[in-house]
Scaffold this motif. Structure first.
Motif, PDB file in Angstrom:
ATOM      1  N   THR A  76       0.919  -1.224   0.332  1.00  0.00           N
ATOM      2  CA  THR A  76       0.113   0.129  -0.090  1.00  0.00           C
ATOM      3  C   THR A  76       0.955   1.289  -0.145  1.00  0.00           C
ATOM      4  OG1 THR A  76      -1.978   0.946   0.862  1.00  0.00           O
ATOM      5  CG2 THR A  76      -0.236   0.155   2.377  1.00  0.00           C
ATOM      6  N   LYS A  77       0.368   2.244  -0.273  1.00  0.00           N
ATOM      7  CA  LYS A  77       1.014   3.784  -0.282  1.00  0.00           C
ATOM      8  C   LYS A  77       0.230   4.633   0.454  1.00  0.00           C
ATOM      9  CE  LYS A  77       0.227   6.470  -3.785  1.00  0.00           C
ATOM     10  NZ  LYS A  77       0.198   7.833  -3.664  1.00  0.00           N
ATOM     11  N   LEU A  78       0.908   5.294   1.521  1.00  0.00           N
ATOM     12  CA  LEU A  78       0.374   6.013   2.579  1.00  0.00           C
ATOM     13  C   LEU A  78       0.886   7.560   1.933  1.00  0.00           C
ATOM     14  CD1 LEU A  78       1.010   4.186   5.818  1.00  0.00           C
ATOM     15  CD2 LEU A  78      -1.180   4.444   4.479  1.00  0.00           C
ATOM     16  N   ASP A  79      -0.004   8.446   1.838  1.00  0.00           N
ATOM     17  CA  ASP A  79       0.211   9.836   1.387  1.00  0.00           C
ATOM     18  C   ASP A  79       0.010  10.619   2.698  1.00  0.00           C
ATOM     19  OD1 ASP A  79       0.740   9.653  -1.404  1.00  0.00           O
ATOM     20  OD2 ASP A  79      -1.305   9.159  -1.179  1.00  0.00           O
ATOM     21  N   ASN A  80       0.929  11.384   3.167  1.00  0.00           N
ATOM     22  CA  ASN A  80       0.739  12.374   4.257  1.00  0.00           C
ATOM     23  C   ASN A  80      -0.401  13.164   4.229  1.00  0.00           C
ATOM     24  OD1 ASN A  80       1.381  13.964   6.352  1.00  0.00           O
ATOM     25  ND2 ASN A  80       3.438  14.661   5.766  1.00  0.00           N
ATOM     26  N   PRO A  81      -1.312  13.329   4.983  1.00  0.00           N
ATOM     27  CA  PRO A  81      -1.242  12.721   6.443  1.00  0.00           C
ATOM     28  C   PRO A  81      -1.744  11.255   6.978  1.00  0.00           C
ATOM     29  CG  PRO A  81      -3.393  14.012   6.327  1.00  0.00           C
ATOM     30  CD  PRO A  81      -2.631  14.021   5.143  1.00  0.00           C
ATOM     31  N   GLU A  82      -2.150  10.663   5.813  1.00  0.00           N
ATOM     32  CA  GLU A  82      -2.514   9.324   6.043  1.00  0.00           C
ATOM     33  C   GLU A  82      -1.476   8.465   6.641  1.00  0.00           C
ATOM     34  OE1 GLU A  82      -4.709   5.466   3.715  1.00  0.00           O
ATOM     35  OE2 GLU A  82      -3.663   7.275   2.337  1.00  0.00           O
ATOM     36  N   ALA A  83      -1.493   7.807   7.574  1.00  0.00           N
ATOM     37  CA  ALA A  83      -0.506   7.140   8.345  1.00  0.00           C
ATOM     38  C   ALA A  83      -0.605   5.552   8.860  1.00  0.00           C
ATOM     39  CB  ALA A  83      -0.118   7.742   9.483  1.00  0.00           C
ATOM     40  N   ALA A  84      -1.951   5.132   8.487  1.00  0.00           N
ATOM     41  CA  ALA A  84      -2.115   3.947   8.784  1.00  0.00           C
ATOM     42  C   ALA A  84      -2.779   3.138   7.713  1.00  0.00           C
ATOM     43  CB  ALA A  84      -3.105   3.842   9.977  1.00  0.00           C
ATOM     44  N   ALA A  85      -2.471   1.706   7.895  1.00  0.00           N
ATOM     45  CA  ALA A  85      -2.747   0.838   6.737  1.00  0.00           C
ATOM     46  C   ALA A  85      -3.229  -0.612   7.469  1.00  0.00           C
ATOM     47  CB  ALA A  85      -1.763   0.396   5.773  1.00  0.00           C
ATOM     48  N   ASP A  86      -4.262  -1.371   6.900  1.00  0.00           N
ATOM     49  CA  ASP A  86      -4.661  -2.743   7.549  1.00  0.00           C
ATOM     50  C   ASP A  86      -4.371  -3.631   6.103  1.00  0.00           C
ATOM     51  OD1 ASP A  86      -5.551  -2.080  10.161  1.00  0.00           O
ATOM     52  OD2 ASP A  86      -7.042  -1.037   9.267  1.00  0.00           O
ATOM     53  N   PHE A  87      -3.813  -4.771   6.677  1.00  0.00           N
ATOM     54  CA  PHE A  87      -3.620  -6.083   5.864  1.00  0.00           C
ATOM     55  C   PHE A  87      -4.387  -7.050   6.126  1.00  0.00           C
ATOM     56  CE2 PHE A  87      -0.068  -2.956   5.699  1.00  0.00           C
ATOM     57  CZ  PHE A  87       0.130  -2.890   4.190  1.00  0.00           C
ATOM     58  N   SER A  88      -4.660  -7.925   5.402  1.00  0.00           N
ATOM     59  CA  SER A  88      -5.502  -9.277   5.651  1.00  0.00           C
ATOM     60  C   SER A  88      -4.720 -10.475   4.877  1.00  0.00           C
ATOM     61  CB  SER A  88      -6.661  -9.013   5.326  1.00  0.00           C
ATOM     62  OG  SER A  88      -7.683  -8.007   6.307  1.00  0.00           O
ATOM     63  N   PHE A  89      -4.639 -11.393   5.511  1.00  0.00           N
ATOM     64  CA  PHE A  89      -3.947 -12.750   4.435  1.00  0.00           C
ATOM     65  C   PHE A  89      -4.880 -13.905   4.582  1.00  0.00           C
ATOM     66  CE2 PHE A  89      -0.394  -9.795   5.419  1.00  0.00           C
ATOM     67  CZ  PHE A  89       0.315  -9.837   4.358  1.00  0.00           C
TER      68      PHE A  89
END
Length: 161
Positions: free
Chosen positions: A148-161
């Motif tokens: 994933t790519k986070l653009d400031n100010p977005e700072a969080a990401a969730d991943f599912s496997f």
């Protein structure tokens, strides 16, 4: 002639308009039940962030005191990179860094991490320094890569496997 002019314009634009990107890769090593983490950050940007934090002179390429520099980098990453696996916080251990061309490669690990179904990553590295900062995140688990790519100010990401 048009292609040469285009290449020159693109080169001039990039020189005039710098971009700010870090890449964090998180790999689950199934054999050792460890997370192996690397963060690629432009060395000058990391150095500037550390100078603001330490309020003193600093040279991460040729450090006067490598242990002190490692301590600053470890502290910075502790404040700006968080990982949870299946809802449990992952305790990251800073291993060190190396300089390669214009980048600082920072290495971390986490022990006793069983394969997980969900991961949450908070990464705001260099956000306080660059409003246009982009942080790329890659997680590799059981040979499956999620990014994933986070653009400031977005700072969080969730991943599912």
């Amino acid at each position: 002639m048009g292609v040469l002019l285009y290449k020159w314009l693109v080169t001039a634009w990039l020189a005039w308009h710098p971009f700010y990107v870090s890449v964090t890769e998180i790999v689950h090593n199934k054999a050792s039940n460890e997370l192996e983490i690397s963060c690629r950050i432009f060395a000058d940007d990391l150095e500037n962030a550390l100078k603001k934090q330490s309020k003193g002179p600093l040279d991460i390429i040729h450090p006067a005191n490598r242990a002190a520099t490692d301590s600053l980098i470890a502290g910075y990453l502790r404040k700006h990179l968080f990982i949870t696996a299946d809802g449990k916080p992952v305790r990251l251990q800073y291993l060190g860094y190396k300089i390669e061309e214009e980048a600082a490669w920072c290495f971390l690990s986490a022990e006793k991490i069983l394969p997980f179904r969900k991961a949450h990553v908070r990464n705001d590295i260099l956000y306080e320094n660059h409003p246009n900062q982009i942080n790329m995140i890659h997680i590799i688990l059981n040979g499956i890569r999620k990014s994933t790519k986070l653009d400031n100010p977005e700072a969080a990401a969730d991943f599912s496997f």
